[in-house]
Design a protein around this motif. Structure first.
Motif, PDB file in Angstrom:
ATOM      1  N   SER A 344     110.818  68.389 -63.588  1.00  0.00           N
ATOM      2  CA  SER A 344     111.189  67.320 -62.639  1.00  0.00           C
ATOM      3  C   SER A 344     110.766  67.727 -61.227  1.00  0.00           C
ATOM      4  O   SER A 344     111.601  68.155 -60.424  1.00  0.00           O
ATOM      5  CB  SER A 344     112.695  67.056 -62.715  1.00  0.00           C
ATOM      6  N   PRO A 345     109.464  67.597 -60.943  1.00  0.00           N
ATOM      7  CA  PRO A 345     108.951  68.044 -59.644  1.00  0.00           C
ATOM      8  C   PRO A 345     109.423  67.173 -58.483  1.00  0.00           C
ATOM      9  O   PRO A 345     109.598  65.968 -58.645  1.00  0.00           O
ATOM     10  CB  PRO A 345     107.431  67.909 -59.816  1.00  0.00           C
ATOM     11  N   LYS A 346     109.635  67.837 -57.341  1.00  0.00           N
ATOM     12  CA  LYS A 346     110.055  67.084 -56.143  1.00  0.00           C
ATOM     13  C   LYS A 346     108.944  67.179 -55.108  1.00  0.00           C
ATOM     14  O   LYS A 346     108.607  68.282 -54.659  1.00  0.00           O
ATOM     15  CB  LYS A 346     111.327  67.712 -55.552  1.00  0.00           C
ATOM     16  N   ALA A 347     108.419  66.004 -54.708  1.00  0.00           N
ATOM     17  CA  ALA A 347     107.366  65.995 -53.680  1.00  0.00           C
ATOM     18  C   ALA A 347     107.936  66.595 -52.403  1.00  0.00           C
ATOM     19  O   ALA A 347     109.116  66.437 -52.096  1.00  0.00           O
ATOM     20  CB  ALA A 347     106.897  64.575 -53.451  1.00  0.00           C
ATOM     21  N   THR A 348     107.099  67.302 -51.657  1.00  0.00           N
ATOM     22  CA  THR A 348     107.599  68.011 -50.482  1.00  0.00           C
ATOM     23  C   THR A 348     106.492  68.133 -49.437  1.00  0.00           C
ATOM     24  O   THR A 348     105.395  67.616 -49.629  1.00  0.00           O
ATOM     25  CB  THR A 348     108.119  69.407 -50.918  1.00  0.00           C
ATOM     26  N   GLU A 349     106.809  68.813 -48.325  1.00  0.00           N
ATOM     27  CA  GLU A 349     105.789  69.072 -47.303  1.00  0.00           C
ATOM     28  C   GLU A 349     105.579  70.557 -47.175  1.00  0.00           C
ATOM     29  O   GLU A 349     106.549  71.331 -47.206  1.00  0.00           O
ATOM     30  CB  GLU A 349     106.253  68.514 -45.960  1.00  0.00           C
ATOM     31  N   LEU A 350     104.337  70.974 -47.033  1.00  0.00           N
ATOM     32  CA  LEU A 350     104.037  72.402 -46.904  1.00  0.00           C
ATOM     33  C   LEU A 350     103.264  72.627 -45.618  1.00  0.00           C
ATOM     34  O   LEU A 350     102.407  71.809 -45.246  1.00  0.00           O
ATOM     35  CB  LEU A 350     103.187  72.869 -48.093  1.00  0.00           C
ATOM     36  N   HIS A 351     103.559  73.761 -44.976  1.00  0.00           N
ATOM     37  CA  HIS A 351     102.783  74.113 -43.797  1.00  0.00           C
ATOM     38  C   HIS A 351     101.808  75.229 -44.170  1.00  0.00           C
ATOM     39  O   HIS A 351     102.215  76.252 -44.721  1.00  0.00           O
ATOM     40  CB  HIS A 351     103.697  74.557 -42.646  1.00  0.00           C
ATOM     41  N   VAL A 352     100.537  75.023 -43.872  1.00  0.00           N
ATOM     42  CA  VAL A 352      99.512  76.020 -44.228  1.00  0.00           C
ATOM     43  C   VAL A 352      98.903  76.589 -42.950  1.00  0.00           C
ATOM     44  O   VAL A 352      98.403  75.828 -42.108  1.00  0.00           O
ATOM     45  CB  VAL A 352      98.380  75.361 -45.068  1.00  0.00           C
ATOM     46  N   ASP A 353      98.964  77.914 -42.818  1.00  0.00           N
ATOM     47  CA  ASP A 353      98.280  78.564 -41.694  1.00  0.00           C
ATOM     48  C   ASP A 353      96.833  78.801 -42.146  1.00  0.00           C
ATOM     49  O   ASP A 353      96.480  79.861 -42.675  1.00  0.00           O
ATOM     50  CB  ASP A 353      99.002  79.877 -41.356  1.00  0.00           C
ATOM     51  N   TYR A 354      96.013  77.795 -41.921  1.00  0.00           N
ATOM     52  CA  TYR A 354      94.678  77.735 -42.515  1.00  0.00           C
ATOM     53  C   TYR A 354      93.803  78.920 -42.079  1.00  0.00           C
ATOM     54  O   TYR A 354      92.959  79.408 -42.836  1.00  0.00           O
ATOM     55  CB  TYR A 354      94.030  76.391 -42.129  1.00  0.00           C
ATOM     56  N   ALA A 355      94.053  79.414 -40.863  1.00  0.00           N
ATOM     57  CA  ALA A 355      93.238  80.531 -40.334  1.00  0.00           C
ATOM     58  C   ALA A 355      93.413  81.801 -41.170  1.00  0.00           C
ATOM     59  O   ALA A 355      92.590  82.716 -41.106  1.00  0.00           O
ATOM     60  CB  ALA A 355      93.622  80.796 -38.886  1.00  0.00           C
ATOM     61  N   LYS A 356      94.494  81.866 -41.947  1.00  0.00           N
ATOM     62  CA  LYS A 356      94.751  83.060 -42.772  1.00  0.00           C
ATOM     63  C   LYS A 356      93.946  83.041 -44.082  1.00  0.00           C
ATOM     64  O   LYS A 356      94.130  83.902 -44.932  1.00  0.00           O
ATOM     65  CB  LYS A 356      96.250  83.166 -43.104  1.00  0.00           C
ATOM     66  N   PHE A 357      93.099  82.013 -44.238  1.00  0.00           N
ATOM     67  CA  PHE A 357      92.281  81.913 -45.464  1.00  0.00           C
ATOM     68  C   PHE A 357      90.794  81.914 -45.080  1.00  0.00           C
ATOM     69  O   PHE A 357      90.122  80.894 -45.156  1.00  0.00           O
ATOM     70  CB  PHE A 357      92.661  80.653 -46.252  1.00  0.00           C
ATOM     71  N   PRO A 358      90.306  83.083 -44.663  1.00  0.00           N
ATOM     72  CA  PRO A 358      88.952  83.131 -44.097  1.00  0.00           C
ATOM     73  C   PRO A 358      87.831  82.944 -45.123  1.00  0.00           C
ATOM     74  O   PRO A 358      86.671  82.835 -44.748  1.00  0.00           O
ATOM     75  CB  PRO A 358      88.893  84.538 -43.502  1.00  0.00           C
ATOM     76  N   GLY A 359      88.130  82.931 -46.379  1.00  0.00           N
ATOM     77  CA  GLY A 359      87.063  82.830 -47.388  1.00  0.00           C
ATOM     78  C   GLY A 359      87.429  83.671 -48.597  1.00  0.00           C
ATOM     79  O   GLY A 359      87.190  83.284 -49.717  1.00  0.00           O
ATOM     80  N   ASN A 360      87.996  84.818 -48.350  1.00  0.00           N
ATOM     81  CA  ASN A 360      88.522  85.665 -49.418  1.00  0.00           C
ATOM     82  C   ASN A 360      89.767  86.356 -48.866  1.00  0.00           C
ATOM     83  O   ASN A 360      89.616  87.348 -48.174  1.00  0.00           O
ATOM     84  CB  ASN A 360      87.480  86.703 -49.852  1.00  0.00           C
ATOM     85  N   PRO A 361      90.966  85.840 -49.117  1.00  0.00           N
ATOM     86  CA  PRO A 361      91.334  84.689 -49.953  1.00  0.00           C
ATOM     87  C   PRO A 361      90.916  83.354 -49.339  1.00  0.00           C
ATOM     88  O   PRO A 361      90.655  83.265 -48.141  1.00  0.00           O
ATOM     89  CB  PRO A 361      92.850  84.792 -50.029  1.00  0.00           C
ATOM     90  N   ARG A 362      90.903  82.365 -50.200  1.00  0.00           N
ATOM     91  CA  ARG A 362      90.570  81.000 -49.778  1.00  0.00           C
ATOM     92  C   ARG A 362      91.636  80.061 -50.338  1.00  0.00           C
ATOM     93  O   ARG A 362      92.207  80.346 -51.387  1.00  0.00           O
ATOM     94  CB  ARG A 362      89.208  80.642 -50.337  1.00  0.00           C
ATOM     95  N   VAL A 363      91.872  78.946 -49.630  1.00  0.00           N
ATOM     96  CA  VAL A 363      92.803  77.945 -50.163  1.00  0.00           C
ATOM     97  C   VAL A 363      92.039  76.647 -50.413  1.00  0.00           C
ATOM     98  O   VAL A 363      91.232  76.228 -49.582  1.00  0.00           O
ATOM     99  CB  VAL A 363      94.020  77.733 -49.213  1.00  0.00           C
ATOM    100  N   TYR A 364      92.257  76.066 -51.586  1.00  0.00           N
ATOM    101  CA  TYR A 364      91.692  74.746 -51.906  1.00  0.00           C
ATOM    102  C   TYR A 364      92.855  73.756 -52.017  1.00  0.00           C
ATOM    103  O   TYR A 364      93.947  74.112 -52.487  1.00  0.00           O
ATOM    104  CB  TYR A 364      90.937  74.779 -53.232  1.00  0.00           C
ATOM    105  N   TYR A 365      92.594  72.516 -51.604  1.00  0.00           N
ATOM    106  CA  TYR A 365      93.637  71.486 -51.572  1.00  0.00           C
ATOM    107  C   TYR A 365      93.572  70.647 -52.850  1.00  0.00           C
ATOM    108  O   TYR A 365      92.492  70.177 -53.228  1.00  0.00           O
ATOM    109  CB  TYR A 365      93.462  70.616 -50.319  1.00  0.00           C
TER     110      TYR A 365
END
Ligand code: GLY
Length: 434
Positions: A344-365
């Motif tokens: 029973s998933p609950k939709a939510t809001e997330l804050h992403v510090d995008y600068a912390k994902f320079p490529g390795n690690p990387r974040v995909y949406y």
């Protein structure tokens, strides 16, 4: 600039989109969500259901795309790809009849039987409850119940994992029969599953690194099946716990499946993805899909050294030349999902510090809306964090530590690719082989 239509708005499509943009493409995207990363990279965006073939077709024609890539299974189960082909638009995805290798599990089993391809599993298709209990016994009470069509990875029920008794098995199969016209019963195979994906231009296959998906919602492979909570690949493009020779067997099986599809008039252009199980003594086919695996496709794209854009043209035109090159590093991907995902998933809001994902690690949406830093989740998977390193468990730690840059109410699996997890799988396979 070459214009590419990309259908789909998850993390897998974000990975495809970023790679195509790197390769010099201009993207027109069609998806049911406004993916923050894909929309930032696209020159045209259509927000609609991925099965809305009329709107997507018109959008592609209006934008005069040079190539179409239809990514999600639901869109492959429409006439969209065939309409592109009829219109003379090059397309790197299978037409509806070739996509049946995924959209009908009965079609896949029949093809494997007809062409005597190795790796088959005992199975029987039922159109009524008659004989179900007898067949459960014939399979020594060890079986899997599968709806024929697409279920988003969540429809298969395994005896011992999802239910205990044949009476419950009968109820599950009967429920499927009430909504569908048939149900597939297969002998349960025991071992470690692995994913083998290949680019296929109708006759030639170019293989990607072998990967493993962590399908269950909770750590130690407990809880309900999900679309996949994360995935691993190893530096040598095999996996440390697999039996010698089983990857070669899987490659041969996928080649034979592509050959059988061609022979039967369903020539396959796209990504052919086999889900196999190493049983210790054999390599068997669990399912065959007509698209990049999610998440394992992301691991492969992350490691890909050549041009995905050129490869997609090779797929469309039947002119794939060489085996693609992939970096010899291990990768671990972890999905960030809304709390309760799987039940029973609950939709939510997330804050992403995008600068912390320079490529390795990387974040995909993934299936989210909002912006790169303020993500509004749906009830599906939200973000895929991937890292690479020489060893799988180092990549796992790297991905894990990067999660501190994501704030909010979410879940993920810590155990994906850890040393303990790999050792447990290795011991398990040693037991099966002894
Ligand atoms: N990795 C599971 C799937 O893509 O179906």
């Amino acid at each position: 600039m070459i214009k590419v239509l990309l259908v789909g708005g998850g993390a897998r499509e974000d990975a495809i989109c970023r790679k195509l943009v790197e390769d010099g493409a201009s993207i027109c995207s069609a998806a049911s969500n406004m993916n923050p990363s894909i929309s930032a990279l696209s020159r045209g965006i259509l927000v609609t259901k991925e099965t809305d073939e009329n709107s997507i077709f018109d959008f592609a024609v209006r934008n005069e795309v040079d190539l179409a890539f239809v990514s999600p299974d639901s869109a492959l189960d429409t006439n969209l790809v065939d309409r592109f082909m009829e219109r003379g638009i090059r397309v790197a995805s299978p037409g509806r009849s070739a996509a049946k290798i995924e959209t009908s599990k009965a079609f896949m089993r029949d093809l494997v039987d007809k062409h005597q391809i190795p790796g088959q599993i005992d199975h029987r298709l039922f159109t009524s409850e008659n004989g179900l209990l007898d067949y459960f016994q014939e399979l020594d009470g060890s079986y899997v119940i599968k709806p024929i069509g697409l279920t988003g990875g969540k429809g298969v029920k395994v005896k011992g994992d999802h239910f205990r008794t044949d009476r419950e098995g009968l109820e599950i199969a009967s429920k499927i029969l009430r909504s569908d016209s048939s149900v597939l019963i297969e002998r349960k195979a025991t071992g470690e599953e692995f994913s083998l994906q290949a680019f296929c231009d109708g006759s030639h296959l170019s293989f990607m690194p072998v990967a493993q998906d962590y399908k269950r919602a909770f750590e130690n492979d407990e809880g309900p099946n999900t679309g996949g909570m994360g995935s691993i690949t190893s530096y040598d493009h095999s996996l440390p716990f697999l039996s010698p020779g089983c990857v070669e067997k899987a490659k041969s099986i996928l080649k034979q499946i592509a050959g059988a599809l061609q022979k039967d008039g369903h020539e396959f252009h796209g990504i052919l993805y086999g889900q196999f199980m190493d049983t210790g003594s054999d390599t068997v086919i669990i399912e065959v899909n007509a698209r990049f695996a999610d998440p394992e496709g992301i691991n492969a794209i992350f490691l890909m050294e050549g041009s995905l854009l050129e490869t997609l043209f090779g797929i469309a035109d039947g002119s794939l030349q060489n085996q693609m090159k992939f970096t010899n590093m291990s990768t671990v991907l972890k999905y960030v999902v809304p709390t309760g995902y799987g039940s029973s998933p609950k939709a939510t809001e997330l804050h992403v510090d995008y600068a912390k994902f320079p490529g390795n690690p990387r974040v995909y949406y993934a299936s989210v809306n909002g912006s790169l830093s303020n993500v509004k989740t749906t009830s599906s998977r939200a973000l895929a964090v991937i890292a690479m390193s020489a060893k799988i468990w180092d990549a796992s730690e790297k991905a894990e530590s990067s999660l501190s840059a994501i704030k909010g109410d979410y879940s993920h699996r810590r155990d994906i690719g850890t040393k303990e997890s790999i050792e447990r799988k290795t011991k398990f396979m040693e037991t099966l082989r002894s």
